[in-house]
Design a protein around this motif. Structure first.
Motif, PDB file in Angstrom:
ATOM      1  N   THR A   1      -2.053  10.507  36.940  1.00  0.00           N
ATOM      2  CA  THR A   1      -1.371   9.283  36.511  1.00  0.00           C
ATOM      3  C   THR A   1      -0.851   9.360  35.079  1.00  0.00           C
ATOM      4  N   SER A   2      -1.454  10.199  34.242  1.00  0.00           N
ATOM      5  CA  SER A   2      -1.047  10.290  32.834  1.00  0.00           C
ATOM      6  C   SER A   2       0.003  11.360  32.575  1.00  0.00           C
ATOM      7  N   LEU A   3       0.074  12.336  33.437  1.00  0.00           N
ATOM      8  CA  LEU A   3       0.931  13.488  33.206  1.00  0.00           C
ATOM      9  C   LEU A   3       2.417  13.160  33.048  1.00  0.00           C
ATOM     10  N   PRO A   4       3.024  12.333  33.890  1.00  0.00           N
ATOM     11  CA  PRO A   4       4.478  12.143  33.791  1.00  0.00           C
ATOM     12  C   PRO A   4       4.938  11.606  32.437  1.00  0.00           C
ATOM     13  N   PHE A   5       4.281  10.580  31.951  1.00  0.00           N
ATOM     14  CA  PHE A   5       4.683   9.977  30.688  1.00  0.00           C
ATOM     15  C   PHE A   5       4.473  10.954  29.535  1.00  0.00           C
ATOM     16  N   ALA A   6       3.357  11.666  29.563  1.00  0.00           N
ATOM     17  CA  ALA A   6       3.079  12.642  28.509  1.00  0.00           C
ATOM     18  C   ALA A   6       4.100  13.774  28.529  1.00  0.00           C
ATOM     19  N   VAL A   7       4.471  14.229  29.714  1.00  0.00           N
ATOM     20  CA  VAL A   7       5.461  15.307  29.819  1.00  0.00           C
ATOM     21  C   VAL A   7       6.802  14.845  29.271  1.00  0.00           C
ATOM     22  N   LEU A   8       7.189  13.629  29.582  1.00  0.00           N
ATOM     23  CA  LEU A   8       8.460  13.115  29.061  1.00  0.00           C
ATOM     24  C   LEU A   8       8.452  13.059  27.535  1.00  0.00           C
ATOM     25  N   MET A   9       7.364  12.583  26.966  1.00  0.00           N
ATOM     26  CA  MET A   9       7.295  12.462  25.509  1.00  0.00           C
ATOM     27  C   MET A   9       7.219  13.830  24.824  1.00  0.00           C
TER      28      MET A   9
ATOM     29  N   SER B   1      10.577  15.726  25.019  1.00  0.00           N
ATOM     30  CA  SER B   1      11.578  15.245  24.059  1.00  0.00           C
ATOM     31  C   SER B   1      11.280  15.778  22.663  1.00  0.00           C
ATOM     32  N   GLY B   2      10.003  15.900  22.322  1.00  0.00           N
ATOM     33  CA  GLY B   2       9.637  16.484  21.029  1.00  0.00           C
ATOM     34  C   GLY B   2       9.960  17.963  20.958  1.00  0.00           C
ATOM     35  N   LEU B   3       9.748  18.672  22.058  1.00  0.00           N
ATOM     36  CA  LEU B   3      10.056  20.096  22.082  1.00  0.00           C
ATOM     37  C   LEU B   3      11.562  20.349  22.012  1.00  0.00           C
ATOM     38  N   GLN B   4      12.340  19.445  22.578  1.00  0.00           N
ATOM     39  CA  GLN B   4      13.801  19.596  22.523  1.00  0.00           C
ATOM     40  C   GLN B   4      14.338  19.363  21.122  1.00  0.00           C
ATOM     41  N   SER B   5      13.564  18.691  20.294  1.00  0.00           N
ATOM     42  CA  SER B   5      14.025  18.439  18.928  1.00  0.00           C
ATOM     43  C   SER B   5      13.840  19.646  18.004  1.00  0.00           C
TER      44      SER B   5
ATOM     45  N   SER C   1       3.435  29.244  15.711  1.00  0.00           N
ATOM     46  CA  SER C   1       3.864  29.123  14.316  1.00  0.00           C
ATOM     47  C   SER C   1       5.118  28.295  14.099  1.00  0.00           C
ATOM     48  N   VAL C   2       5.937  28.129  15.122  1.00  0.00           N
ATOM     49  CA  VAL C   2       7.202  27.415  14.934  1.00  0.00           C
ATOM     50  C   VAL C   2       7.272  26.155  15.791  1.00  0.00           C
ATOM     51  N   ILE C   3       7.118  26.309  17.095  1.00  0.00           N
ATOM     52  CA  ILE C   3       7.374  25.189  18.010  1.00  0.00           C
ATOM     53  C   ILE C   3       6.321  24.093  17.878  1.00  0.00           C
ATOM     54  N   VAL C   4       5.042  24.458  17.946  1.00  0.00           N
ATOM     55  CA  VAL C   4       3.982  23.439  17.884  1.00  0.00           C
ATOM     56  C   VAL C   4       3.977  22.689  16.548  1.00  0.00           C
ATOM     57  N   PRO C   5       4.079  23.359  15.392  1.00  0.00           N
ATOM     58  CA  PRO C   5       4.110  22.584  14.147  1.00  0.00           C
ATOM     59  C   PRO C   5       5.323  21.652  14.041  1.00  0.00           C
ATOM     60  N   MET C   6       6.472  22.089  14.553  1.00  0.00           N
ATOM     61  CA  MET C   6       7.660  21.244  14.452  1.00  0.00           C
ATOM     62  C   MET C   6       7.643  20.096  15.459  1.00  0.00           C
ATOM     63  N   ALA C   7       6.880  20.246  16.534  1.00  0.00           N
ATOM     64  CA  ALA C   7       6.777  19.183  17.538  1.00  0.00           C
ATOM     65  C   ALA C   7       5.423  18.487  17.471  1.00  0.00           C
ATOM     66  N   ALA C   8       4.702  18.655  16.365  1.00  0.00           N
ATOM     67  CA  ALA C   8       3.347  18.108  16.258  1.00  0.00           C
ATOM     68  C   ALA C   8       3.321  16.591  16.357  1.00  0.00           C
ATOM     69  N   VAL C   9       4.251  15.924  15.702  1.00  0.00           N
ATOM     70  CA  VAL C   9       4.237  14.457  15.718  1.00  0.00           C
ATOM     71  C   VAL C   9       4.468  13.915  17.128  1.00  0.00           C
TER      72      VAL C   9
ATOM     73  N   ILE D   1       3.818  15.375  19.896  1.00  0.00           N
ATOM     74  CA  ILE D   1       2.639  15.739  20.684  1.00  0.00           C
ATOM     75  C   ILE D   1       1.481  14.801  20.365  1.00  0.00           C
ATOM     76  N   ILE D   2       1.291  14.468  19.092  1.00  0.00           N
ATOM     77  CA  ILE D   2       0.230  13.528  18.710  1.00  0.00           C
ATOM     78  C   ILE D   2       0.506  12.146  19.303  1.00  0.00           C
ATOM     79  N   ILE D   3       1.761  11.707  19.261  1.00  0.00           N
ATOM     80  CA  ILE D   3       2.106  10.404  19.823  1.00  0.00           C
ATOM     81  C   ILE D   3       1.852  10.389  21.328  1.00  0.00           C
ATOM     82  N   ALA D   4       2.257  11.441  22.025  1.00  0.00           N
ATOM     83  CA  ALA D   4       2.006  11.520  23.469  1.00  0.00           C
ATOM     84  C   ALA D   4       0.512  11.530  23.761  1.00  0.00           C
ATOM     85  N   THR D   5      -0.251  12.227  22.937  1.00  0.00           N
ATOM     86  CA  THR D   5      -1.699  12.284  23.116  1.00  0.00           C
ATOM     87  C   THR D   5      -2.328  10.909  22.916  1.00  0.00           C
ATOM     88  N   THR D   6      -1.877  10.179  21.895  1.00  0.00           N
ATOM     89  CA  THR D   6      -2.460   8.855  21.654  1.00  0.00           C
ATOM     90  C   THR D   6      -2.105   7.892  22.777  1.00  0.00           C
TER      91      THR D   6
END
Length: 180
Positions: A55-63, A66-70, A92-100, A102-107
């Motif tokens: 039940t949680s996966l779809p919304f998290a994947v969408l969020m 979108s962060g990874l595409q940025s 070293s590149v993708i996760v730090p730049m998409a950290a915010v 990812i944190i928002i999706a996690t919360t």
């Protein structure tokens, strides 16, 4: 494929997951055809976890997507030109730049799971109950509203901590963009 569960109501998904992993469910039947024994996961914490992820996966994947595409392709290409492999580029590149994002999706996902009632009620064990089910039982079935109020306050504190992380992530994102 990850967005498909978004269009299936939680009650139907819970019931499907429960019957899929039951003693006479699909997995057990398929394993029985080849002579193997598959454990019964119905009414266990395993089905609660599977249902919560479903039940949680779809919304998290969408969020998160979108962060990874940025993340600019130029940064990824620069890392590859510098000799970084795929794993190093991700870490070293993708996760730090998409950290915010990812944190928002996690919360958002954490708040949804903390407040979930349907999945644990339908698929969970009778004992121990999940917190939402216990709060409902203490309030209505056991006629102990004080205990349910204490549990609700505890859930509120947990949700407040998660919300603080969300606010911090948004503040950090706005600060990085020069809006604060």
């Amino acid at each position: 494929m990850a967005i498909v569960p978004l269009f299936i109501p939680v009650v139907i998904a819970s019931w499907a997951i429960l019957t899929f992993y039951s003693g006479t469910g699909f997995l057990r039947s398929v394993f029985a055809l080849v002579g193997l024994d598959f454990p019964v996961w119905a009414f266990t914490m395993v089905t609660v976890i599977i249902g919560s992820v479903w039940t949680s996966l779809p919304f998290a994947v969408l969020m998160v997507s979108s962060g990874l595409q940025s993340v600019p392709n130029a940064m990824i290409e620069a890392a590859r030109d510098a000799g970084a492999g795929s794993l190093r580029t991700i870490v070293s590149v993708i996760v730090p730049m998409a950290a915010v994002p990812i944190i928002i999706a996690t919360t958002f996902t954490a708040i949804g799971i903390v407040g979930s009632f349907t999945v644990p009620y339908f698929t969970g064990p009778n004992s121990p109950n999940m917190l939402g089910v216990d709060m409902s039982n203490y309030f209505s079935a056991f006629n102990q509203p004080q205990q349910s109020a204490v549990m609700a306050f505890t859930v509120f504190l947990i949700a407040s901590g998660i919300a603080a992380l969300y606010v911090w992530a948004n503040f950090r994102s706005a600060k990085e963009q020069g809006k604060v």
